[in-house]
Scaffold this motif. Structure first.
Motif, PDB file in Angstrom:
ATOM      1  N   ASN A 110       0.806  -1.214   0.000  1.00  0.00           N
ATOM      2  CA  ASN A 110       0.000   0.000   0.000  1.00  0.00           C
ATOM      3  C   ASN A 110       0.844   1.270   0.000  1.00  0.00           C
ATOM      4  OD1 ASN A 110      -2.436  -1.266  -0.161  1.00  0.00           O
ATOM      5  ND2 ASN A 110      -2.857  -1.241   2.030  1.00  0.00           N
ATOM      6  N   ARG A 111       2.150   1.111   0.212  1.00  0.00           N
ATOM      7  CA  ARG A 111       3.032   2.284   0.172  1.00  0.00           C
ATOM      8  C   ARG A 111       3.657   2.482  -1.202  1.00  0.00           C
ATOM      9  NH1 ARG A 111       5.506  -0.002   5.203  1.00  0.00           N
ATOM     10  NH2 ARG A 111       4.114   0.619   6.898  1.00  0.00           N
ATOM     11  N   VAL A 112       3.488   1.502  -2.095  1.00  0.00           N
ATOM     12  CA  VAL A 112       4.024   1.644  -3.447  1.00  0.00           C
ATOM     13  C   VAL A 112       3.208   2.702  -4.182  1.00  0.00           C
ATOM     14  CG1 VAL A 112       4.481   0.486  -5.644  1.00  0.00           C
ATOM     15  CG2 VAL A 112       4.760  -0.769  -3.490  1.00  0.00           C
ATOM     16  N   GLU A 113       3.891   3.602  -4.859  1.00  0.00           N
ATOM     17  CA  GLU A 113       3.204   4.690  -5.570  1.00  0.00           C
ATOM     18  C   GLU A 113       2.320   4.135  -6.695  1.00  0.00           C
ATOM     19  OE1 GLU A 113       3.161   7.858  -4.827  1.00  0.00           O
ATOM     20  OE2 GLU A 113       4.532   7.590  -3.121  1.00  0.00           O
ATOM     21  N   ASP A 114       1.192   4.773  -6.906  1.00  0.00           N
ATOM     22  CA  ASP A 114       0.249   4.322  -7.936  1.00  0.00           C
ATOM     23  C   ASP A 114       0.907   4.250  -9.305  1.00  0.00           C
ATOM     24  OD1 ASP A 114      -1.725   4.195  -6.025  1.00  0.00           O
ATOM     25  OD2 ASP A 114      -2.663   6.105  -6.561  1.00  0.00           O
ATOM     26  N   ASP A 115       1.685   5.263  -9.662  1.00  0.00           N
ATOM     27  CA  ASP A 115       2.306   5.304 -10.988  1.00  0.00           C
ATOM     28  C   ASP A 115       3.277   4.140 -11.165  1.00  0.00           C
ATOM     29  OD1 ASP A 115       0.876   7.562 -11.482  1.00  0.00           O
ATOM     30  OD2 ASP A 115       2.561   8.961 -11.224  1.00  0.00           O
ATOM     31  N   ARG A 116       4.043   3.838 -10.128  1.00  0.00           N
ATOM     32  CA  ARG A 116       5.008   2.744 -10.223  1.00  0.00           C
ATOM     33  C   ARG A 116       4.290   1.407 -10.412  1.00  0.00           C
ATOM     34  NH1 ARG A 116      10.257   1.783  -9.419  1.00  0.00           N
ATOM     35  NH2 ARG A 116      10.908  -0.262  -8.615  1.00  0.00           N
ATOM     36  N   LEU A 117       3.209   1.209  -9.661  1.00  0.00           N
ATOM     37  CA  LEU A 117       2.462  -0.038  -9.771  1.00  0.00           C
ATOM     38  C   LEU A 117       1.833  -0.153 -11.155  1.00  0.00           C
ATOM     39  CD1 LEU A 117       2.071  -2.345  -7.790  1.00  0.00           C
ATOM     40  CD2 LEU A 117      -0.071  -1.303  -7.062  1.00  0.00           C
ATOM     41  N   ALA A 118       1.297   0.947 -11.666  1.00  0.00           N
ATOM     42  CA  ALA A 118       0.699   0.944 -13.003  1.00  0.00           C
ATOM     43  C   ALA A 118       1.744   0.595 -14.059  1.00  0.00           C
ATOM     44  CB  ALA A 118       0.076   2.302 -13.301  1.00  0.00           C
ATOM     45  N   ALA A 119       2.952   1.098 -13.895  1.00  0.00           N
ATOM     46  CA  ALA A 119       4.036   0.780 -14.828  1.00  0.00           C
ATOM     47  C   ALA A 119       4.386  -0.701 -14.771  1.00  0.00           C
ATOM     48  CB  ALA A 119       5.263   1.632 -14.513  1.00  0.00           C
ATOM     49  N   HIS A 120       4.385  -1.270 -13.566  1.00  0.00           N
ATOM     50  CA  HIS A 120       4.642  -2.712 -13.421  1.00  0.00           C
ATOM     51  C   HIS A 120       3.585  -3.525 -14.164  1.00  0.00           C
ATOM     52  CE1 HIS A 120       7.905  -1.992 -10.845  1.00  0.00           C
ATOM     53  NE2 HIS A 120       7.325  -2.128  -9.650  1.00  0.00           N
ATOM     54  N   PHE A 121       2.337  -3.130 -14.044  1.00  0.00           N
ATOM     55  CA  PHE A 121       1.258  -3.863 -14.711  1.00  0.00           C
ATOM     56  C   PHE A 121       1.413  -3.776 -16.227  1.00  0.00           C
ATOM     57  CE2 PHE A 121      -1.592  -2.904 -10.826  1.00  0.00           C
ATOM     58  CZ  PHE A 121      -1.152  -4.052 -10.188  1.00  0.00           C
ATOM     59  N   SER A 122       1.805  -2.612 -16.706  1.00  0.00           N
ATOM     60  CA  SER A 122       2.001  -2.431 -18.151  1.00  0.00           C
ATOM     61  C   SER A 122       3.168  -3.273 -18.664  1.00  0.00           C
ATOM     62  CB  SER A 122       2.266  -0.955 -18.473  1.00  0.00           C
ATOM     63  OG  SER A 122       1.143  -0.164 -18.124  1.00  0.00           O
ATOM     64  N   ALA A 123       4.174  -3.442 -17.810  1.00  0.00           N
ATOM     65  CA  ALA A 123       5.384  -4.144 -18.224  1.00  0.00           C
ATOM     66  C   ALA A 123       5.250  -5.660 -18.147  1.00  0.00           C
ATOM     67  CB  ALA A 123       6.577  -3.687 -17.368  1.00  0.00           C
ATOM     68  N   ASN A 124       4.319  -6.164 -17.341  1.00  0.00           N
ATOM     69  CA  ASN A 124       4.270  -7.610 -17.087  1.00  0.00           C
ATOM     70  C   ASN A 124       2.802  -8.068 -17.033  1.00  0.00           C
ATOM     71  OD1 ASN A 124       4.316 -10.210 -15.679  1.00  0.00           O
ATOM     72  ND2 ASN A 124       6.487  -9.771 -15.302  1.00  0.00           N
ATOM     73  N   ALA A 125       2.368  -8.755 -18.089  1.00  0.00           N
ATOM     74  CA  ALA A 125       0.967  -9.188 -18.169  1.00  0.00           C
ATOM     75  C   ALA A 125       0.618 -10.192 -17.075  1.00  0.00           C
ATOM     76  CB  ALA A 125       0.690  -9.788 -19.545  1.00  0.00           C
ATOM     77  N   ASP A 126       1.575 -11.054 -16.703  1.00  0.00           N
ATOM     78  CA  ASP A 126       1.304 -12.041 -15.654  1.00  0.00           C
ATOM     79  C   ASP A 126       1.045 -11.352 -14.313  1.00  0.00           C
ATOM     80  OD1 ASP A 126       1.541 -14.205 -17.362  1.00  0.00           O
ATOM     81  OD2 ASP A 126       3.706 -14.400 -17.031  1.00  0.00           O
ATOM     82  N   LEU A 127       1.790 -10.283 -14.055  1.00  0.00           N
ATOM     83  CA  LEU A 127       1.560  -9.517 -12.829  1.00  0.00           C
ATOM     84  C   LEU A 127       0.230  -8.762 -12.911  1.00  0.00           C
ATOM     85  CD1 LEU A 127       2.661  -8.496 -10.081  1.00  0.00           C
ATOM     86  CD2 LEU A 127       3.727  -6.597 -11.347  1.00  0.00           C
ATOM     87  N   ALA A 128      -0.092  -8.240 -14.095  1.00  0.00           N
ATOM     88  CA  ALA A 128      -1.331  -7.465 -14.270  1.00  0.00           C
ATOM     89  C   ALA A 128      -2.572  -8.308 -13.964  1.00  0.00           C
ATOM     90  CB  ALA A 128      -1.400  -6.915 -15.691  1.00  0.00           C
TER      91      ALA A 128
END
Length: 605
Positions: free
Chosen positions: A130-148
């Motif tokens: 919950n402390r991870v920034e929204d933008d960083r998490l969104a970038a992770h989802f864009s970069a990795n479909a399995d994580l998304a």
């Protein structure tokens, strides 16, 4: 962790399994073969080691992980949840088969404590996430479909962000959870151990509640008065349990700065408070045209000037008492499932053939019925207290619907398979509707049709009207507890304040009925769970109306909805059917189906 859904019905079994055929029992060996199985010991050792290793590898580092590393972290967490869930499912199911057995109770408690201790170091996971920034998490989802794929899980975790406490306090509350579990066990063991004497027969609570459906009014009254007597003898214990549980919740909610006692349930259900409020308002506004109108009809059918509480579930005078053997019940439900779609019957068949159902009433067995999904790498188990009444057939259809849903959702994996409670009742209530419609189509006389219609209306009233009344009671209970300790009389007054309003002017209430809140397990195990039943019934009524209007392609969309598990919000799941639960008119559509059945009953007069 092990948590059971609880039944909507408050009377559905008797004592004894006479003339019912060969009732199935659970075979829990797909989880573990025995309490001392080496595989169980191995899993406990693995869990202890992996929890410590997980904390060592990731605590303080979540925000700095790249997308691939975060995916590995999530998958390791999921594996831990799976192993812990398997262990606790075995211990819990074994306990619920015989709650009065001290060894089983100890086994469950010991494992709960061990796993709580093992998993306490993992509390950091959701806190740091919950402390991870929204933008960083969104970038992770864009970069990795399995994580998304896991985004819905992340969204639900992050919905708790405004109510998150410090890491130390969260760990403390995690450790303290076993204390709350102890109060739940006290409730379960007290309920299972209650003894009733009705006309010389020694009965447990299931058998005594069942007598409220007896054709003999004197027998029903005797059962109701005996329930009142025994509840009165034990009311201080039940009041203590309710006071403690509601106070514990109040303290935690206050520390978390939650705006209401219901907020936590709404968050876990992934449903907006205004949607629940719209449901509640629609149902309470419909009391006069639903429950009040139906019970006035029933009063006339029973030939009574006034109804008493022991008349609420009475059979109709023209109803012929019958006992439905287990094989016949199976055939009724499976024919209905097959008629909707052969795939549904195919999924349901192993429940009967492989020891996935425990059906008979036994000393010390938990009352009611449930379907527990265990973990996605195994399969669900269904518990019933089956004694051959038509309502027991509907309970089988209901719980088997849960089982089918849980099997279909298992492919989502451990973290995405669990459906919010509001949607978890969809397949179960739909299974009931299919079975009811099949039985109605096969009715051979007007009187048979009338009995079936009345039975369905009563089930719907129990599912919608009664559960919203329960929800209002809980809202009042938790609100009142914030002002101080509640006496049994205080709780009883809150209970009675919703009973007359929901049941209507046809009823009188005997002395002692003010304590009938005592035995409802939802209030202790899952505060505010009950509105999910009304949500599910309204949802299914609307779905079934769509099915009747345009059946082409409905089955495929329905199975897709069940397969989604907890991976989609209710808006996404209902959109293919042209439905929207956030529209207040949605609930009127579902309630209109109940009103239509009552119209048909009135037309038969």
């Amino acid at each position: 962790m092990f948590q059971l859904p609880f039944p909507v019905r408050d009377s559905n079994a008797t004592n004894g399994n006479k003339d019912l055929g060969d009732l199935p029992e659970w075979d829990l060996s797909d989880l573990y073969t025995a309490p001392d199985a080496p595989e169980l010991a191995t899993d406990l050792d693995w869990l202890e080691t992996e929890c410590a290793s997980f904390a060592a590898d990731y605590e303080g580092r979540l925000a700095g992980l790249d997308a691939a590393e975060l995916l590995t972290c999530v998958q390791r967490n999921e594996a831990i949840n799976t192993r812990a869930g398997r262990i606790m499912s075995y211990a819990g199911l074994r306990y619920y088969q015989q709650t009065t057995d001290a060894d089983r109770a100890k086994f469950l408690s010991d494992l709960q404590e061990k796993i709580t201790n093992f998993t306490t170091p993992l509390v950091f996971f959701t806190l740091e996430l919950n402390r991870v920034e929204d933008d960083r998490l969104a970038a992770h989802f864009s970069a990795n479909a399995d994580l998304a794929r896991y985004k819905p899980v992340f969204d639900r975790i992050r919905a708790m962000k405004p109510y998150q406490l410090s890491d130390e306090l969260e760990k403390f509350l995690h450790d303290l959870g076993v204390v709350g579990d102890a109060w739940e066990k006290l409730f379960d063991e007290t309920i299972a151990g209650l003894e009733f004497n009705v006309d010389g027969d020694e009965l447990g609570i299931e058998g005594t509640l069942n007598l409220l459906t007896d054709p003999d009014r004197a027998k029903r009254e005797a059962a109701a008065r005996e329930l009142a007597r025994v509840f009165d003898e034990n009311v201080k214990t039940f009041a203590r349990v309710h006071n403690t549980q509601t106070k514990e919740k109040e303290v935690i909610d206050r520390w978390r700065d939650m705006p209401s006692a219901q907020t936590g349930r709404h968050l876990s259900n992934d449903v907006e408070p205004e949607v629940v409020e719209a449901l509640r308002n629609a149902v309470t506004a419909a009391y006069p045209k639903l429950s009040h109108r139906y019970y006035e009809l029933k009063r006339k059918w029973l030939g009574l000037d006034r109804m008493q509480v022991w008349d609420r579930n009475a059979p109709l005078p023209l109803e012929e008492p019958r006992t439905i053997a287990w094989d016949d019940a199976r055939e009724m439900v499976m024919t209905a499932y097959e008629g909707f779609d052969p795939r549904m019957a195919e999924i349901a068949t192993p429940f009967f053939d492989r020891g996935w159902i425990d059906a008979g009433v036994k000393p010390g067995k938990a009352p009611g019925a449930f379907a527990h999904p265990t973990v996605t790498e195994v399969h669900p188990y269904v518990m019933l207290n089956y004694l051959g009444k038509p309502r027991d057939v509907m309970t089988l259809a209901h719980e088997l619907g849960h089982g089918v849903h849980q099997v279909l959702a298992a492919d989502q994996g451990e973290m995405l398979s669990h459906t919010p409670l509001t949607l978890a009742e969809t397949a179960s209530v739909f299974g009931e509707m299919l079975t009811f419609r099949r039985m109605l189509d096969n009715a051979t006389s007007q009187s048979q049709r009338k009995v079936l219609l009345a039975g369905k209306v009563e089930d719907m009233i129990n599912t919608v009207i009664r559960q919203i009344a329960f929800y209002d009671f809980e809202c009042k209970l938790h609100d009142a507890r914030r002002g101080g300790e509640l006496t049994p009389e205080d709780i009883g007054a809150l209970w009675m304040s919703v009973q007359g309003e929901s049941l209507g002017p046809a009823f009188d209430f005997m002395d002692g009925y003010e304590n009938f809140w005592c035995y409802i397990p939802h209030f202790i195990h899952s505060p505010f769970y009950v509105y999910a039943y009304a949500f599910g019934d309204g949802l299914v009524n609307a779905l079934y109306a769509v099915y009747e209007e345009n059946p082409d392609g409905f089955q495929d969309k329905y199975f897709d909805m069940l397969r989604a598990g907890g991976s989609k919000h209710h808006k996404e799941l209902l959109a293919p059917f042209g439905l929207d639960a956030s529209d207040p008119k949605f609930w009127d559509k579902g309630l209109g189906m109940i009103s239509g059945l009552i119209d048909e009953l009135e037309a038969m007069e």
